[in-house]
Motif scaffolding. Structure first.
Motif, PDB file in Angstrom:
ATOM      1  N   ALA A  92      19.123  -7.651  13.355  1.00  0.00           N
ATOM      2  CA  ALA A  92      18.391  -7.162  12.186  1.00  0.00           C
ATOM      3  C   ALA A  92      17.953  -8.284  11.259  1.00  0.00           C
ATOM      4  O   ALA A  92      16.915  -8.181  10.602  1.00  0.00           O
ATOM      5  CB  ALA A  92      19.259  -6.166  11.420  1.00  0.00           C
ATOM      6  N   LEU A  93      18.725  -9.364  11.190  1.00  0.00           N
ATOM      7  CA  LEU A  93      18.361 -10.479  10.313  1.00  0.00           C
ATOM      8  C   LEU A  93      16.990 -11.047  10.650  1.00  0.00           C
ATOM      9  O   LEU A  93      16.284 -11.566   9.773  1.00  0.00           O
ATOM     10  CB  LEU A  93      19.406 -11.588  10.402  1.00  0.00           C
ATOM     11  N   TYR A  94      16.600 -10.967  11.915  1.00  0.00           N
ATOM     12  CA  TYR A  94      15.312 -11.516  12.333  1.00  0.00           C
ATOM     13  C   TYR A  94      14.248 -10.429  12.534  1.00  0.00           C
ATOM     14  O   TYR A  94      13.064 -10.679  12.306  1.00  0.00           O
ATOM     15  CB  TYR A  94      15.483 -12.325  13.625  1.00  0.00           C
ATOM     16  N   ILE A  98      10.296  -9.347  10.329  1.00  0.00           N
ATOM     17  CA  ILE A  98       9.066  -9.159  11.106  1.00  0.00           C
ATOM     18  C   ILE A  98       8.482  -7.783  10.832  1.00  0.00           C
ATOM     19  O   ILE A  98       7.273  -7.633  10.604  1.00  0.00           O
ATOM     20  CB  ILE A  98       9.350  -9.338  12.609  1.00  0.00           C
ATOM     21  N   PHE A  99       9.339  -6.754  10.837  1.00  0.00           N
ATOM     22  CA  PHE A  99       8.877  -5.406  10.504  1.00  0.00           C
ATOM     23  C   PHE A  99       8.281  -5.368   9.101  1.00  0.00           C
ATOM     24  O   PHE A  99       7.298  -4.673   8.847  1.00  0.00           O
ATOM     25  CB  PHE A  99      10.028  -4.404  10.602  1.00  0.00           C
ATOM     26  N   ILE A 182      14.562  -9.078   2.899  1.00  0.00           N
ATOM     27  CA  ILE A 182      13.148  -8.729   3.107  1.00  0.00           C
ATOM     28  C   ILE A 182      12.323  -8.740   1.819  1.00  0.00           C
ATOM     29  O   ILE A 182      11.095  -8.621   1.880  1.00  0.00           O
ATOM     30  CB  ILE A 182      13.014  -7.343   3.774  1.00  0.00           C
ATOM     31  N   MET A 183      12.961  -8.910   0.674  1.00  0.00           N
ATOM     32  CA  MET A 183      12.215  -8.874  -0.587  1.00  0.00           C
ATOM     33  C   MET A 183      11.104  -9.927  -0.669  1.00  0.00           C
ATOM     34  O   MET A 183       9.964  -9.598  -1.016  1.00  0.00           O
ATOM     35  CB  MET A 183      13.184  -8.999  -1.771  1.00  0.00           C
ATOM     36  N   PRO A 184      11.367 -11.206  -0.366  1.00  0.00           N
ATOM     37  CA  PRO A 184      10.270 -12.181  -0.448  1.00  0.00           C
ATOM     38  C   PRO A 184       9.151 -11.942   0.563  1.00  0.00           C
ATOM     39  O   PRO A 184       7.986 -12.234   0.290  1.00  0.00           O
ATOM     40  CB  PRO A 184      10.958 -13.528  -0.206  1.00  0.00           C
ATOM     41  N   TYR A 185       9.495 -11.393   1.735  1.00  0.00           N
ATOM     42  CA  TYR A 185       8.469 -11.070   2.730  1.00  0.00           C
ATOM     43  C   TYR A 185       7.520  -9.999   2.183  1.00  0.00           C
ATOM     44  O   TYR A 185       6.297 -10.095   2.332  1.00  0.00           O
ATOM     45  CB  TYR A 185       9.117 -10.576   4.026  1.00  0.00           C
ATOM     46  N   THR A 186       8.096  -8.987   1.558  1.00  0.00           N
ATOM     47  CA  THR A 186       7.289  -7.914   0.979  1.00  0.00           C
ATOM     48  C   THR A 186       6.422  -8.433  -0.162  1.00  0.00           C
ATOM     49  O   THR A 186       5.264  -8.030  -0.312  1.00  0.00           O
ATOM     50  CB  THR A 186       8.207  -6.783   0.463  1.00  0.00           C
ATOM     51  N   ALA A 187       6.966  -9.351  -0.952  1.00  0.00           N
ATOM     52  CA  ALA A 187       6.207  -9.934  -2.055  1.00  0.00           C
ATOM     53  C   ALA A 187       5.037 -10.776  -1.544  1.00  0.00           C
ATOM     54  O   ALA A 187       3.926 -10.722  -2.094  1.00  0.00           O
ATOM     55  CB  ALA A 187       7.133 -10.787  -2.928  1.00  0.00           C
ATOM     56  N   VAL A 188       5.285 -11.554  -0.487  1.00  0.00           N
ATOM     57  CA  VAL A 188       4.196 -12.353   0.109  1.00  0.00           C
ATOM     58  C   VAL A 188       3.092 -11.446   0.631  1.00  0.00           C
ATOM     59  O   VAL A 188       1.892 -11.716   0.425  1.00  0.00           O
ATOM     60  CB  VAL A 188       4.741 -13.247   1.245  1.00  0.00           C
ATOM     61  N   MET A 189       3.464 -10.353   1.285  1.00  0.00           N
ATOM     62  CA  MET A 189       2.461  -9.446   1.829  1.00  0.00           C
ATOM     63  C   MET A 189       1.679  -8.744   0.721  1.00  0.00           C
ATOM     64  O   MET A 189       0.524  -8.347   0.928  1.00  0.00           O
ATOM     65  CB  MET A 189       3.116  -8.415   2.753  1.00  0.00           C
ATOM     66  N   ALA A 190       2.290  -8.573  -0.441  1.00  0.00           N
ATOM     67  CA  ALA A 190       1.560  -7.999  -1.576  1.00  0.00           C
ATOM     68  C   ALA A 190       0.396  -8.907  -1.965  1.00  0.00           C
ATOM     69  O   ALA A 190      -0.728  -8.442  -2.209  1.00  0.00           O
ATOM     70  CB  ALA A 190       2.504  -7.792  -2.760  1.00  0.00           C
ATOM     71  N   LEU A 239      18.110 -17.773   7.091  1.00  0.00           N
ATOM     72  CA  LEU A 239      18.580 -16.804   8.083  1.00  0.00           C
ATOM     73  C   LEU A 239      19.506 -17.421   9.121  1.00  0.00           C
ATOM     74  O   LEU A 239      20.514 -16.805   9.507  1.00  0.00           O
ATOM     75  CB  LEU A 239      17.382 -16.146   8.771  1.00  0.00           C
ATOM     76  N   ASP A 240      19.190 -18.613   9.606  1.00  0.00           N
ATOM     77  CA  ASP A 240      20.042 -19.255  10.615  1.00  0.00           C
ATOM     78  C   ASP A 240      21.451 -19.479  10.078  1.00  0.00           C
ATOM     79  O   ASP A 240      22.437 -19.308  10.809  1.00  0.00           O
ATOM     80  CB  ASP A 240      19.439 -20.589  11.051  1.00  0.00           C
ATOM     81  N   ALA A 241      21.544 -19.850   8.812  1.00  0.00           N
ATOM     82  CA  ALA A 241      22.859 -20.096   8.220  1.00  0.00           C
ATOM     83  C   ALA A 241      23.625 -18.795   7.980  1.00  0.00           C
ATOM     84  O   ALA A 241      24.851 -18.791   7.957  1.00  0.00           O
ATOM     85  CB  ALA A 241      22.702 -20.859   6.905  1.00  0.00           C
TER      86      ALA A 241
END
Length: 277
Positions: A92-94, A98-99, A182-190, A239-241
């Protein structure tokens, strides 16, 4: 006496967020997406998660991992109280980031292409619209995360009913962590959906952006080691860490995506305020 006080910006944002959530359940497109998501995660839980969790419980597998990656490299992963959630955590971390790129790609693009963006801004402020759409997308993805975590808990309890309490406590921490991730991913997509004409175009922009920034940071890191801290600018850099963590220790990385989200949302607000409708 009727209260004619106009709605506040916060109330408008909450109304917009609630409408985004309603679209998931009341529109055909949202229902189809929900069914597709359920089928994909059903397959993931029934095969990779369930199968790998059984392997994770074998002492020989831990010895093999120590031989491949070094002693204690993945020691926390083998100490999880529920093996199913440990495997789910790694997957789920990865997958959820993506989702998130696909799910949140249409925050504004469709309104721009249909010409309804200007009309919506007449009914609500740009700030209310921007933060309301972001909040709505976060509510949708949070719901999906909670559903998948609940399904994993049920899967673990079906193997051993005594794991139910431990799975519930661990699953709650996993869900909160994934929501933060997932918060920063959603912000970037905004921001990208404000710039793009379609959701597909926003997704392509995101792929190009992550690829170029990752390559740029890697090149800078190899030539100028003292700027290695730049890698923390990119969402997902932690994520890797996070893989080899569990419990409260996994929350030590939470400030990174939270800070990234705050900065990205600020940039998005500035962009929207200065852009022409």
């Amino acid at each position: 006496m009727v209260n004619h006080t106009p709605p506040t910006g916060l109330r408008n944002s909450l109304i917009i967020a609630k409408f985004e959530l309603h679209k998931l359940f009341l529109q055909t497109r949202g229902i189809v997406a929900l069914i597709a998501f359920g089928l994909v995660w059903g397959l993931i839980l029934l095969y990779p998660v369930q199968s790998a969790s059984g392997i994770l419980l074998q002492p020989q597998f831990k010895e093999m991992m120590d031989g491949l990656f070094g002693p204690n490299t993945l020691n926390e992963l083998f100490d999880w109280p529920v093996a199913e959630l440990a495997v789910f955590w790694c997957v789920a971390l990865y997958l959820f980031p993506i989702f998130s790129i696909f799910i949140a790609a249409d925050q504004f693009a469709s309104d721009k292409s249909r010409g309804t963006f200007r009309f919506i801004c007449l009914r609500a402020s740009r700030d209310s619209l921007f933060f309301g759409r972001f909040l709505g997308q976060m509510l949708i993805q949070s719901l999906l995360i909670l559903l998948t975590v609940l399904a994993t808990i049920i899967l673990a309890a079906s193997r051993d009913p005594n794991l139910l309490l431990a799975a519930g406590n661990t699953g709650l921490g996993v869900a909160i962590n994934l929501i933060i991730v997932i918060m920063p991913y959603t912000a970037v997509m905004a921001i990208l959906s404000l710039y793009a004409s379609t959701a597909r175009q926003a997704t392509i922009y995101a792929t190009i952006l992550w690829t170029l920034v990752s390559i740029g940071i890697m090149l800078l890191d190899s030539q100028l080691p003292y700027v290695a801290a730049l890698r923390w600018v990119l969402p997902g850099s932690q994520l890797d860490a996070m893989i080899n963590t569990q419990g409260l220790a996994s929350f030590s990385y939470a400030p990174i995506p939270l800070l990234q989200t705050a900065v990205i949302l600020l940039l998005g607000r500035v962009y929207l305020q200065r852009s022409a409708l």
